[in-house]
Structure formats: structure tokens, C-alpha cells
Design an enzyme around this catalytic site. Structure first.
Site, PDB file in Angstrom:
ATOM      1  CD  GLU A  16      -3.529  -1.107  26.205  1.00  0.00           C
ATOM      2  OE1 GLU A  16      -3.331  -0.153  26.984  1.00  0.00           O
ATOM      3  OE2 GLU A  16      -2.659  -1.944  25.907  1.00  0.00           O
ATOM      4  CG  ASP A  42       3.814  -6.894  28.275  1.00  0.00           C
ATOM      5  OD1 ASP A  42       3.135  -7.476  27.417  1.00  0.00           O
ATOM      6  OD2 ASP A  42       3.368  -5.998  29.012  1.00  0.00           O
ATOM      7  CE  LYS A  52       0.527  -8.032  27.118  1.00  0.00           C
ATOM      8  NZ  LYS A  52       0.925  -6.760  26.427  1.00  0.00           N
ATOM      9  CG  ASP A  57       5.480  -3.208  28.285  1.00  0.00           C
ATOM     10  OD1 ASP A  57       4.313  -3.058  28.711  1.00  0.00           O
ATOM     11  OD2 ASP A  57       5.764  -3.163  27.073  1.00  0.00           O
ATOM     12  CB  SER A  58       2.309  -1.567  32.918  1.00  0.00           C
ATOM     13  OG  SER A  58       2.194  -2.848  33.526  1.00  0.00           O
ATOM     14  CD  GLU A  78       2.867  -3.148  22.914  1.00  0.00           C
ATOM     15  OE1 GLU A  78       3.087  -2.280  22.043  1.00  0.00           O
ATOM     16  OE2 GLU A  78       2.820  -2.890  24.126  1.00  0.00           O
TER      17      GLU A  78
END
Length: 263
Positions: free
Chosen positions: A181, A83, A112, A44-45, A114
Site C-alpha cells: 500500500e 483483515d 491479512k 478493517d476499512s 499488517e
């Protein structure tokens, strides 16, 4: 040879370092895997490096599906991780499954997510239904406003204890991998040694099973040059391919990240 979850687990058992980079399109997917990358993360970067946003929060499920299809069209070797965007997995496990299924249909091979212990039930729900999960702890970009910025996590005894406990709970819930991270390298080492699944580090030190960077950061074409954990691999390289090869070689040799990149 196609890289699968089994491949990565064997690499982990054999203590072979795993290399990963973010990727958002077919051309870079082909380039990266032909040089030897193990994991392509449709991160999602993309909200930062492609869309120019300050955070990742604006990335939609539609965006993630589109870029996953692009990467899948250019890839035949690397494992494709995607993500799950903000708001697509936090409501209920059932809702997360519905959205993750669309990403898998687009070409994802692992999603992925979070979040620590609060996401354990979702991780379990997905993994029991055929969707592999990489959990993400430490600095979580989707929680940047709650965390008060992009700062190192796990610096206090209490925070470190919670991150270790969360990691164990997520593995028990069925997570196939764990990304950490921006946490202290000694904590990342402790967590890696405690788990029996591969760990992926970004700003988490040398002792993780795998390393990942945002592609645009390691090529020196993003605005994140000042971040301590980033290295510009285009310096001294005469092509993007050579820069990526140098990155992979340093990860595999245990040379990157160095002490100057750790917290």
C-alpha cells in the site's frame, strides 16, 4: 467456479491480473462476485466507511467476525480475505492463531496481517497450522500514528531496501500473498518480480499481480476522493454493477491504475 488459493496462484503464473475489492455485507458480496471479482476483502476499512471513524484502530475482532459472516453468507465464488484487527495478532503467534481461527470459522479463507519482518514468525506459525496469510507492507493503516499519517512509504533508498527485504522474508515465512500500500510503483514492480507469490497493490502501481480498492472509494461515495490512487468508476456507468465491471475490466486489461494514480 470457486476461486481458491490454487486458482490465484495459477492466475499469477499465467500473468493474469487479479481483481479485488473490499466488501462488508452479503448483498454486495453477491453483486461483486456475480460481476466477476476474484477477491473480497473484509477490510478493517469498515471502521472508516461504515463506522465513521478517522482510523481503523477501533475495529474489534467481534466486528470482523460479524462482517465476515455477512460476506460469507452472500458469497460462493470469490476468495474471502479478512483483515485481522489491531491488537489481535501482535502479541504472540499463539494469540494470533486463536483469533485467526475465529475468523476462519466465520468464513475467512485467508487472513491479512499488517507488518514486515517483525511479523514473520506469526506468518510462519499460522501458515504451518492451516491458516493462509496475506502479508501487508508499505503504508499500514493500523500504524498510522507511528508512521505520522497516511503517507507514501519506501521513498528513500533505505526504506525501499527494507521493504524489499521484508517482502522476501514474509514469503519465506509462508505468506501466500503480499499486499503493498502506498509505495512507489518502481519499488512495487521490483518486489513483484522478486517474489513467487501474487502481490496486491493499492496505490502501488500497475505492475502488481492484483489491484484492490475500497469499494466505497471506487463508487465515489466515500470521503477519500482526493487520494491520488483512487478512481471513481461510477463516472460514466449507469449502475453499480457496470461500475464494478468497468473496474474489473480495466484491472484485467492492465489499464488501471494509470500513471496518474501512481507514485
Amino acid at each position: 467456479m470457486k476461486i481458491t488459493q490454487s486458482t490465484l496462484q495459477k492466475m499469477y503464473v499465467n500473468k493474469e491480473k487479479i481483481s479485488a475489492l473490499t466488501c462488508y455485507d452479503a448483498s454486495f458480496a453477491t453483486l461483486l462476485e456475480n460481476v466477476g471479482i476474484d477477491i473480497l476483502l473484509v477490510g478493517d476499512s469498515l471502521g472508516n466507511v461504515l463506522q465513521g471513524a478517522d482510523t481503523t484502530l477501533s475495529v474489534t475482532l467481534k466486528d470482523a467476525i460479524y462482517h465476515t459472516r455477512c460476506v460469507a453468507n452472500g458469497s460462493s465464488k470469490a476468495l474471502i480475505m479478512v483483515d485481522m484487527p489491531f491488537g489481535t495478532f501482535q502479541i504472540t503467534p499463539e494469540n494470533a492463531f486463536k483469533n485467526a481461527a475465529q475468523l476462519m470459522a466465520a468464513g475467512a479463507e485467508i487472513v491479512k496481517i499488517e507488518g514486515g519482518r517483525i511479523m514473520a514468525k506469526t506468518v510462519e506459525f499460522l501458515s504451518q497450522r492451516g491458516i493462509p496469510v496475506c502479508s501487508h507492507i508499505g503504508l499500514m493503516p493500523q500504524s498510522v500514528h507511528q508512521l505520522g499519517g497516511y503517507t507514501v512509504q519506501g521513498k528513500t533508498v533505505r526504506q525501499a531496501k527494507q521493504l524489499l527485504e521484508d517482502a522476501v522474508l514474509l514469503e519465506e515465512a509462508g505468506a501466500s500473498m503480499l499486499l503493498m500500500e502506498l509505495i512507489p510503483s518502481l519499488l512495487a514492480k521490483k518486489i513483484t518480480e522478486r517474489l513467487s507469490i501474487p502481490t496486491i497493490g493499492i496505490g502501488a502501481g500497475i505492475n502488481c499481480s492484483a489491484q484492490i480498492l475500497v469499494l466505497y472509494d471506487m463508487l465515489g461515495i466515500s470521503t477519500n476522493k482526493e487520494k491520488r490512487f483512487i478512481k471513481n468508476f461510477m463516472i460514466g456507468a449507469n449502475s453499480i454493477q457496470n461500475a464494478v465491471k468497468n473496474y474489473i475490466d480495466e484491472v484485467k486489461a492492465g489499464e488501471f491504475p494509470g500513471p496518474e494514480h501512481e507514485f
